[in-house]
Enzyme design. Sequence first.
Site, short mmCIF file in Angstrom:
data_model
loop_
_atom_site.label_atom_id
_atom_site.label_comp_id
_atom_site.label_asym_id
_atom_site.label_seq_id
_atom_site.Cartn_x
_atom_site.Cartn_y
_atom_site.Cartn_z
N LYS A 37 -0.57 -7.22 2.81
CA LYS A 37 -0.39 -6.07 3.72
C LYS A 37 -1.01 -6.37 5.08
O LYS A 37 -2.19 -6.71 5.17
CB LYS A 37 -1.04 -4.82 3.11
CG LYS A 37 -0.86 -3.58 3.96
CD LYS A 37 -1.28 -2.33 3.21
CE LYS A 37 -2.74 -1.97 3.38
NZ LYS A 37 -3.08 -1.41 4.70
N ASP A 64 2.20 -2.34 7.33
CA ASP A 64 1.66 -0.97 7.22
C ASP A 64 1.25 -0.46 8.61
O ASP A 64 0.08 -0.37 8.93
CB ASP A 64 0.46 -1.01 6.25
CG ASP A 64 -0.13 0.37 6.00
OD1 ASP A 64 0.59 1.37 6.20
OD2 ASP A 64 -1.31 0.43 5.62
N LYS A 66 2.55 2.53 9.76
CA LYS A 66 2.63 4.01 9.66
C LYS A 66 3.31 4.63 10.88
O LYS A 66 2.71 5.43 11.59
CB LYS A 66 1.23 4.61 9.47
CG LYS A 66 0.50 4.10 8.23
CD LYS A 66 -0.83 4.81 8.03
CE LYS A 66 -1.55 4.37 6.78
NZ LYS A 66 -2.09 3.02 6.81
N ASP A 69 6.94 9.14 15.05
CA ASP A 69 7.41 9.41 16.42
C ASP A 69 8.73 10.17 16.31
O ASP A 69 9.12 10.58 15.20
CB ASP A 69 7.57 8.07 17.16
CG ASP A 69 7.28 8.20 18.65
OD1 ASP A 69 7.84 9.14 19.27
OD2 ASP A 69 6.52 7.38 19.19
N THR A 128 -5.73 9.88 2.75
CA THR A 128 -6.80 10.19 1.79
C THR A 128 -8.12 10.54 2.48
O THR A 128 -9.04 11.03 1.86
CB THR A 128 -7.01 9.02 0.80
OG1 THR A 128 -6.97 7.81 1.52
CG2 THR A 128 -5.96 9.00 -0.28
N ARG A 220 -10.99 -4.77 0.06
CA ARG A 220 -12.33 -5.36 -0.05
C ARG A 220 -12.68 -6.02 -1.39
O ARG A 220 -13.33 -7.07 -1.39
CB ARG A 220 -13.38 -4.33 0.37
CG ARG A 220 -13.36 -4.11 1.88
CD ARG A 220 -14.00 -2.84 2.30
NE ARG A 220 -13.20 -1.68 1.90
CZ ARG A 220 -13.48 -0.44 2.26
NH1 ARG A 220 -14.54 -0.19 2.97
NH2 ARG A 220 -12.70 0.54 1.88
O1 C5P Z 1 -10.68 -2.25 0.99
P1 C5P Z 1 -9.83 -1.25 0.27
O2 C5P Z 1 -9.36 -1.73 -1.09
O3 C5P Z 1 -10.42 0.12 0.26
O4 C5P Z 1 -8.50 -1.20 1.19
C1 C5P Z 1 -7.47 -0.26 0.96
C2 C5P Z 1 -6.36 -0.47 1.95
O5 C5P Z 1 -5.40 0.57 1.77
C3 C5P Z 1 -6.78 -0.41 3.41
O6 C5P Z 1 -5.93 -1.32 4.13
C4 C5P Z 1 -6.47 1.00 3.81
O7 C5P Z 1 -6.16 1.12 5.18
C5 C5P Z 1 -5.23 1.30 2.97
N1 C5P Z 1 -4.97 2.72 2.73
C6 C5P Z 1 -5.91 3.56 2.11
N2 C5P Z 1 -5.61 4.88 1.91
C7 C5P Z 1 -4.42 5.38 2.30
C8 C5P Z 1 -3.48 4.54 2.90
C9 C5P Z 1 -3.79 3.20 3.09
O8 C5P Z 1 -6.98 3.13 1.74
N3 C5P Z 1 -4.12 6.64 2.06
#
Ligand code: C5P
Length: 242
Positions: A37, A64, A66, A69, A128, A220
């Site tokens: 991603k 991603d 998002k 517009d 979220t 992460r």
């Molecule tokens: O590091 P982690 O596993 O928390 O990363 C989650 C990924 O998913 C990040 O790139 C974050 O921007 C993305 N994301 C999220 N919640 C959302 C949409 C996307 O955590 N509702």
Amino acid sequence: MNVQPSRPAVIVALDVEERSRALGLVEACGSAIRIFKIGSRLFTSEGPGIVGEIKSLGASVFLDLKFHDIPATVEGSVRAATGMGVSMMTIHTSGGVEMMRAAAGAASSESKRLGIPRPLVVGVTVLTSLSAEDLARTFGTTGAVKDLVMRLAAQAREAGLDGIVASVEEARSVKEALGSGFKVVTPGIRPAGAGVGDQKRTATPRAAREAGSDFLVVGRPIIEADSPRDAAERILRELMEE
Ligand code: C5P
């Protein structure tokens, strides 16, 4: 509606800024991970060339950005992303049904014109990071966040999107209401024992699989691991367990 849990695919979120680090992670994951991603952070730092570089390593790209517009602008953005050969991309469902229809149509017509596979267009419902109180303050909405997620998800399907991004808590309800063919992409995945970080609603890979998620987005827990490949393989093993 019957929900058939199947094995979801794992997508690694390349939440880094430098090209060398992003490409290093793709190489480190090797054959364990096939989809990566690219979010606005990496895309803004490195530009669109990073998409082709990741693809040239044999991986697929989930763009991603998002988009949100007016319909004509989102249509053009989706057309451009389709032309870059990404496999999946995100738009905001709150841009409205007409905007989502324009996005779905652009992905279909541009991929057909180029003779390439049509990318999946998935909708972001409620971020979220937003609570019911935040939504009330910004939009004057009342009621549960989940009701709004379900409403936006139904509109996304009506407009021809391929699925939505949702937490594991909502995944099962979306599948039950909209059918197993409507894709659910779930972030916030944390293997047992991993740090939660800033995520509020997390779930284990196995819980996400059981809720019917099609794609798990993991950042992460893999990109900050000493061995990203080992971390990815541990998650894949957990998904294989009966
Ligand atoms: O590091 P982690 O596993 O928390 O990363 C989650 C990924 O998913 C990040 O790139 C974050 O921007 C993305 N994301 C999220 N919640 C959302 C949409 C996307 O955590 N509702």
